[in-house]
Design an enzyme around this catalytic site. Structure first.
Site, PDB file in Angstrom:
ATOM      1  N   LYS A 182       0.840  -1.206   0.000  1.00 31.67           N
ATOM      2  CA  LYS A 182       0.000   0.000   0.000  1.00 31.67           C
ATOM      3  C   LYS A 182       0.875   1.256   0.000  1.00 31.67           C
ATOM      4  O   LYS A 182       0.644   2.179  -0.778  1.00 31.67           O
ATOM      5  CB  LYS A 182      -0.888  -0.071   1.250  1.00 31.67           C
ATOM      6  CG  LYS A 182      -1.798   1.088   1.491  1.00 31.67           C
ATOM      7  CD  LYS A 182      -2.904   0.709   2.482  1.00 31.67           C
ATOM      8  CE  LYS A 182      -2.557   0.946   3.934  1.00 31.67           C
ATOM      9  NZ  LYS A 182      -2.440   2.342   4.337  1.00 31.67           N
ATOM     10  N   SER A 183       1.858   1.297   0.877  1.00 28.44           N
ATOM     11  CA  SER A 183       2.704   2.500   0.989  1.00 28.44           C
ATOM     12  C   SER A 183       3.402   2.800  -0.334  1.00 28.44           C
ATOM     13  O   SER A 183       3.446   3.941  -0.784  1.00 28.44           O
ATOM     14  CB  SER A 183       3.767   2.297   2.073  1.00 28.44           C
ATOM     15  OG  SER A 183       3.169   2.250   3.335  1.00 28.44           O
ATOM     16  N   ARG A 228      -9.149  12.453  11.862  1.00 27.92           N
ATOM     17  CA  ARG A 228      -7.689  12.271  12.033  1.00 27.92           C
ATOM     18  C   ARG A 228      -6.961  13.608  11.859  1.00 27.92           C
ATOM     19  O   ARG A 228      -7.307  14.420  11.002  1.00 27.92           O
ATOM     20  CB  ARG A 228      -7.188  11.199  11.062  1.00 27.92           C
ATOM     21  CG  ARG A 228      -7.838   9.858  11.400  1.00 27.92           C
ATOM     22  CD  ARG A 228      -7.386   8.756  10.495  1.00 27.92           C
ATOM     23  NE  ARG A 228      -5.980   8.457  10.668  1.00 27.92           N
ATOM     24  CZ  ARG A 228      -5.305   7.631   9.876  1.00 27.92           C
ATOM     25  NH1 ARG A 228      -5.911   7.050   8.865  1.00 27.92           N
ATOM     26  NH2 ARG A 228      -4.028   7.403  10.094  1.00 27.92           N
ATOM     27  N   GLN A 251       4.330   9.626   6.682  1.00 27.21           N
ATOM     28  CA  GLN A 251       3.368  10.431   5.903  1.00 27.21           C
ATOM     29  C   GLN A 251       3.754  11.906   5.964  1.00 27.21           C
ATOM     30  O   GLN A 251       3.697  12.614   4.953  1.00 27.21           O
ATOM     31  CB  GLN A 251       1.954  10.225   6.436  1.00 27.21           C
ATOM     32  CG  GLN A 251       1.449   8.809   6.181  1.00 27.21           C
ATOM     33  CD  GLN A 251       0.076   8.554   6.784  1.00 27.21           C
ATOM     34  OE1 GLN A 251      -0.477   9.392   7.493  1.00 27.21           O
ATOM     35  NE2 GLN A 251      -0.468   7.380   6.517  1.00 27.21           N
ATOM     36  N   ASP A 286       1.945  -0.577  12.195  1.00 27.84           N
ATOM     37  CA  ASP A 286       0.736  -1.134  11.567  1.00 27.84           C
ATOM     38  C   ASP A 286       0.488  -2.594  11.970  1.00 27.84           C
ATOM     39  O   ASP A 286      -0.614  -3.110  11.792  1.00 27.84           O
ATOM     40  CB  ASP A 286       0.831  -1.050  10.042  1.00 27.84           C
ATOM     41  CG  ASP A 286       0.713   0.391   9.542  1.00 27.84           C
ATOM     42  OD1 ASP A 286       0.235   1.252  10.297  1.00 27.84           O
ATOM     43  OD2 ASP A 286       1.112   0.655   8.385  1.00 27.84           O
ATOM     44  N   LYS A 321      -5.011   6.257  14.499  1.00 24.87           N
ATOM     45  CA  LYS A 321      -5.075   5.546  13.210  1.00 24.87           C
ATOM     46  C   LYS A 321      -6.552   5.486  12.766  1.00 24.87           C
ATOM     47  O   LYS A 321      -7.365   6.253  13.246  1.00 24.87           O
ATOM     48  CB  LYS A 321      -4.453   4.153  13.361  1.00 24.87           C
ATOM     49  CG  LYS A 321      -2.952   4.193  13.635  1.00 24.87           C
ATOM     50  CD  LYS A 321      -2.169   4.685  12.443  1.00 24.87           C
ATOM     51  CE  LYS A 321      -0.690   4.763  12.702  1.00 24.87           C
ATOM     52  NZ  LYS A 321       0.022   5.471  11.632  1.00 24.87           N
ATOM     53  N   ARG A 343      -6.626   2.253  17.918  1.00 26.34           N
ATOM     54  CA  ARG A 343      -6.372   0.799  17.858  1.00 26.34           C
ATOM     55  C   ARG A 343      -6.045   0.204  19.224  1.00 26.34           C
ATOM     56  O   ARG A 343      -6.128  -1.022  19.383  1.00 26.34           O
ATOM     57  CB  ARG A 343      -5.268   0.500  16.834  1.00 26.34           C
ATOM     58  CG  ARG A 343      -5.759   0.660  15.416  1.00 26.34           C
ATOM     59  CD  ARG A 343      -4.755   0.272  14.367  1.00 26.34           C
ATOM     60  NE  ARG A 343      -5.365   0.354  13.042  1.00 26.34           N
ATOM     61  CZ  ARG A 343      -4.712   0.550  11.917  1.00 26.34           C
ATOM     62  NH1 ARG A 343      -3.394   0.677  11.939  1.00 26.34           N
ATOM     63  NH2 ARG A 343      -5.353   0.613  10.764  1.00 26.34           N
TER      64      ARG A 343
HETATM   65  C1  S3P Z   1       2.404   5.045   6.106  1.00 25.90           C
HETATM   66  C2  S3P Z   1       2.942   5.474   7.285  1.00 25.90           C
HETATM   67  C3  S3P Z   1       2.380   5.133   8.593  1.00 25.90           C
HETATM   68  C4  S3P Z   1       1.466   3.916   8.500  1.00 25.90           C
HETATM   69  C5  S3P Z   1       0.492   3.997   7.365  1.00 25.90           C
HETATM   70  C6  S3P Z   1       1.230   4.142   6.052  1.00 25.90           C
HETATM   71  C7  S3P Z   1       3.032   5.459   4.841  1.00 25.90           C
HETATM   72  O1  S3P Z   1       1.632   6.238   9.072  1.00 25.90           O
HETATM   73  O2  S3P Z   1       0.767   3.746   9.724  1.00 25.90           O
HETATM   74  O3  S3P Z   1      -0.316   2.839   7.321  1.00 25.90           O
HETATM   75  O4  S3P Z   1       2.747   4.878   3.791  1.00 25.90           O
HETATM   76  O5  S3P Z   1       3.843   6.389   4.883  1.00 25.90           O
HETATM   77  P1  S3P Z   1       2.362   7.489   9.787  1.00 25.90           P
HETATM   78  O6  S3P Z   1       3.257   8.102   8.805  1.00 25.90           O
HETATM   79  O7  S3P Z   1       1.239   8.399  10.181  1.00 25.90           O
HETATM   80  O8  S3P Z   1       3.055   6.903  10.982  1.00 25.90           O
END
Ligand code: S3P
Length: 426
Positions: free
Chosen positions: A21-22, A121, A167, A313, A340, A344
């Site tokens: 996903k990332s 959020r 993020q 995660d 999140k 969680r």
């Molecule tokens: C992600 C970073 C994480 C993670 C999310 C995906 C990313 O969040 O929990 O599922 O793809 O950069 P944070 O950057 O808020 O920690």
């Protein structure tokens, strides 16, 4: 949708899981800013990554999908056009936070919103650095989506991340693509580095020394052919399932093993899990390999500090493993879990109570005693994909048939989860 899960006798087979996903988010966004066509194979099938594709299309970029291959017709750094309506980030924190950095630099005003969970959020973590770069963003209560982003020229900054968040790091670096000079991001705690790797792949000039990232603004990005590795965070559910259920053995193919994500495997090994890696290769600068996992009893463990950030995660499903371990798990420094898709810590504790599992909740984590008996229960995902899947795994080791309400939440990251789980269990 309600899903029924029966206790498993064992899990076996060779699994192919969807794309990370990332990485999918990052490839789609960068491809839309590159010059020329990008072909992204094994793009995530999750709803979150489709929210990103929808936003990119609404900004005037051509996107074609054929199965899990996505073709993006990039128009260069200045090719986005003013969208006709509100951009929809759905349930995806990554989409709204990363897109915010890119939208802040556009010569138009845009609005980006999401579903009920996303609307709760916090966005101030991206609004602050973007304001320092010269952006003007309005939010509900100065903090929550929807965001109204008045795009305009940005200047580069030297920013130290106050929270360990990839993020936020990505948002600042993406905004920095449009700023003149060097954008510097300093990370007190290391977060996943897919952005740094992807930026280089698309042609940005970026240096990483220890935890300091320095990127030159206004590069020319070039369209690429890329293959997304399978998602280690999705694999985590099957790793824990195989560890919990006696007699299990699974091979999980072509999984992304980036060291900023694979702390999960190191942690599992440190508590005695039978996990090994075969056939490591590299794809788009990301290591990938096959993971072999066999049932084994695990000892207790402590998840804290940098380790918590590295497997944030995976904590819901690891908490489930903790309840079956020899001496239990202690989870600290996980206050980020509270913001999140759901809180969680609260949603794991709620589902634990339903199955008679003892847990002591703390402000920044939990203590899960070991050697507990898993009772069948009526679980709820509370609309959170990782909670749906974590308790499906718990249900495999329970003493009877369990149900999971709102199980369709899994499709946010892993729509194939229920089918693959059914095929792997007997
Ligand atoms: C992600 C970073 C994480 C993670 C999310 C995906 C990313 O969040 O929990 O599922 O793809 O950069 P944070 O950057 O808020 O920690």
């Amino acid at each position: 949708m309600q899903q029924t899960i029966r206790p498993a006798r064992c899990l076996s087979g060779s699994l192919v899981l969807p794309g990370d996903k990332s990485i999918s988010h990052r490839y789609a966004m960068l491809a839309s800013l590159a010059e020329g066509v990008s072909k992204i194979s094994n793009y995530s099938t999750g709803a979150d990554c489709h929210s990103t594709l929808g936003c990119v299309q609404a900004l005037g970029i051509g996107v074609e999908e054929a199965g899990t291959t996505v073709t993006v017709h990039g128009q260069g750094l200045h090719g986005w056009r003013e969208p006709a309506g509100v951009l929809d980030a759905g349930n995806s924190g990554s989409t709204i936070r990363m897109m915010a950095g890119l939208l802040a630099a556009q010569p138009f005003t845009s609005r980006i919103a999401g579903d009920e969970s996303l609307s709760r959020r916090p966005m101030d973590r991206v609004m602050k650095p973007l304001a320092q770069m010269g952006a003007r963003i309005e939010a509900r209560d100065n903090r929550f989506p929807p965001l109204t982003i008045h795009g305009g020229p940005l200047h580069s900054i030297d920013y130290t991340l106050p929270v360990p968040s990839a993020q936020v790091k990505t948002c600042v670096l993406f905004a920095g693509l449009f700023a003149d000079g060097e954008t510097i991001v300093r990370e007190p705690i290391r977060s996943r580095d897919h952005t740094e790797i992807a930026l280089r792949e698309f042609g940005a000039d970026l240096k990483v020394i220890q935890r300091v990232i320095t990127m030159q603004g206004r590069p020319t990005l070039t369209g690429r052919e890329l293959i997304v590795p399978s998602d280690l965070s999705s694999a985590a559910f099957f790793l824990v399932a195989a560890l919990l259920v006696p007699g299990s053995k699974l091979v999980i193919q072509n999984v992304g093993l980036n060291p900023t994500r694979s702390a999960l495997l190191d942690f599992l090994l440190s508590i005695g899990a039978s996990v090994s890696i075969e056939r490591i290769e590299s794809s788009g600068g990301e290591p990938i390999g096959d993971i072999v996992v066999k049932h084994a009893p695990v000892r207790g463990g402590v998840i804290e500090g940098e380790l918590t950030a590295a497997l944030i995660d995976e904590i819901p499903v690891l908490a489930v493993l903790g309840a079956a371990s020899e001496t239990g798990f202690v989870i600290r420094d996980a206050q980020e879990l509270r913001i999140k898709e759901t809180d969680r810590i609260a949603t794991v504790a709620d589902n634990f109570a339903r199955m008679g599992i003892a847990v002591e909740v703390t402000p920044d984590g939990m203590r899960v005693p070991g050697k507990q008996k898993f009772r069948a229960a009526a679980f709820d995902s509370f609309g959170d994909h990782r909670i749906a899947m974590a308790f499906a795994v718990a249900a495999l080791a329970a003493d009877g048939e369990s149900t999971i309400d709102n199980a369709d939440a899994a499709s946010v990251s892993f729509p194939e989860f229920w089918n693959i789980l059914e095929r792997a269990t007997s």
